[in-house]
Design a protein around this motif. Sequence first.
Motif, PDB file in Angstrom:
ATOM      1  N   TYR A  85       0.847  -1.189   0.000  1.00  0.00           N
ATOM      2  CA  TYR A  85       0.000   0.000   0.000  1.00  0.00           C
ATOM      3  C   TYR A  85       0.883   1.240   0.000  1.00  0.00           C
ATOM      4  CZ  TYR A  85      -3.086   3.680   1.669  1.00  0.00           C
ATOM      5  OH  TYR A  85      -3.784   4.854   1.797  1.00  0.00           O
ATOM      6  N   THR A  86       0.404   2.286  -0.648  1.00  0.00           N
ATOM      7  CA  THR A  86       1.056   3.591  -0.571  1.00  0.00           C
ATOM      8  C   THR A  86       0.001   4.689  -0.528  1.00  0.00           C
ATOM      9  OG1 THR A  86       2.598   5.139  -1.599  1.00  0.00           O
ATOM     10  CG2 THR A  86       1.322   3.745  -3.089  1.00  0.00           C
ATOM     11  N   SER A  87       0.297   5.738   0.211  1.00  0.00           N
ATOM     12  CA  SER A  87      -0.599   6.886   0.259  1.00  0.00           C
ATOM     13  C   SER A  87      -0.348   7.813  -0.928  1.00  0.00           C
ATOM     14  CB  SER A  87      -0.392   7.666   1.562  1.00  0.00           C
ATOM     15  OG  SER A  87       0.909   8.224   1.601  1.00  0.00           O
ATOM     16  N   LYS A 113      -3.017   8.976  -3.576  1.00  0.00           N
ATOM     17  CA  LYS A 113      -4.368   8.745  -3.053  1.00  0.00           C
ATOM     18  C   LYS A 113      -5.033  10.088  -2.799  1.00  0.00           C
ATOM     19  CE  LYS A 113      -4.190   4.187  -2.265  1.00  0.00           C
ATOM     20  NZ  LYS A 113      -3.497   3.612  -3.375  1.00  0.00           N
ATOM     21  N   TYR A 170      -5.938   8.067   5.804  1.00  0.00           N
ATOM     22  CA  TYR A 170      -5.709   6.950   4.895  1.00  0.00           C
ATOM     23  C   TYR A 170      -6.146   5.653   5.552  1.00  0.00           C
ATOM     24  CZ  TYR A 170      -2.676  10.425   2.749  1.00  0.00           C
ATOM     25  OH  TYR A 170      -2.188  11.566   2.169  1.00  0.00           O
ATOM     26  N   PHE A 227      -6.145   1.172   4.982  1.00  0.00           N
ATOM     27  CA  PHE A 227      -5.638   0.014   4.255  1.00  0.00           C
ATOM     28  C   PHE A 227      -6.120  -1.245   4.961  1.00  0.00           C
ATOM     29  CE2 PHE A 227      -2.043  -3.125   3.968  1.00  0.00           C
ATOM     30  CZ  PHE A 227      -2.330  -3.559   2.691  1.00  0.00           C
ATOM     31  N   PRO A 284      -5.303  -5.109   4.781  1.00  0.00           N
ATOM     32  CA  PRO A 284      -4.437  -6.142   4.197  1.00  0.00           C
ATOM     33  C   PRO A 284      -5.219  -7.389   3.814  1.00  0.00           C
ATOM     34  CG  PRO A 284      -3.704  -5.527   6.418  1.00  0.00           C
ATOM     35  CD  PRO A 284      -4.980  -4.818   6.157  1.00  0.00           C
TER      36      PRO A 284
END
Length: 154
Positions: free
Chosen positions: A106-108, A111, A118, A120, A122
């Motif tokens: 994941y990356t912000s 976004k 944020y 996420f 998994p």
Amino acid sequence: MKTIKYLFLSILFTGLSQLNAQETTDNCDATSLKATLKPFLMPIYKYDSSTITTFSYKSEKQGKEIEVPLFASEKYKLLFNASAAPGVEIFVYDKPAGKSGRNLLYTSKGKNAKEGLYAFEPEKSVPVYVTYIIPENGAVGSEGCIVFLMGYKF
């Protein structure tokens, strides 16, 4: 007399360093930042834990990483409030920094986060490694913080 003088100076410097640490904490209202995230857990997830990462901006880019243990039998939601950390990017990996075969989960970056928030979830419940990349800043020495909150499905 010299001993008393050194003792006084030692106490004074200890007090000043504790005051500086308190100012850092005061610049980041962790309670309200955490409270902003908790509604995003309801009603499916239950609050598990949180971590507050504080830092000072420097003239060079820096990184901080935390390990998040996840139990195999649970489903998790990871929430981040970076509203008190302008410019910081969040990355979640499956392995710690420096390990070969490290995969980005994941990356912000890129976004469209609402007010630095944020989320996420998994796919697998295995330990993950959250890396914060803190950019160089013109206001060197200014403080920032990120609140990380985790919930599990019950």
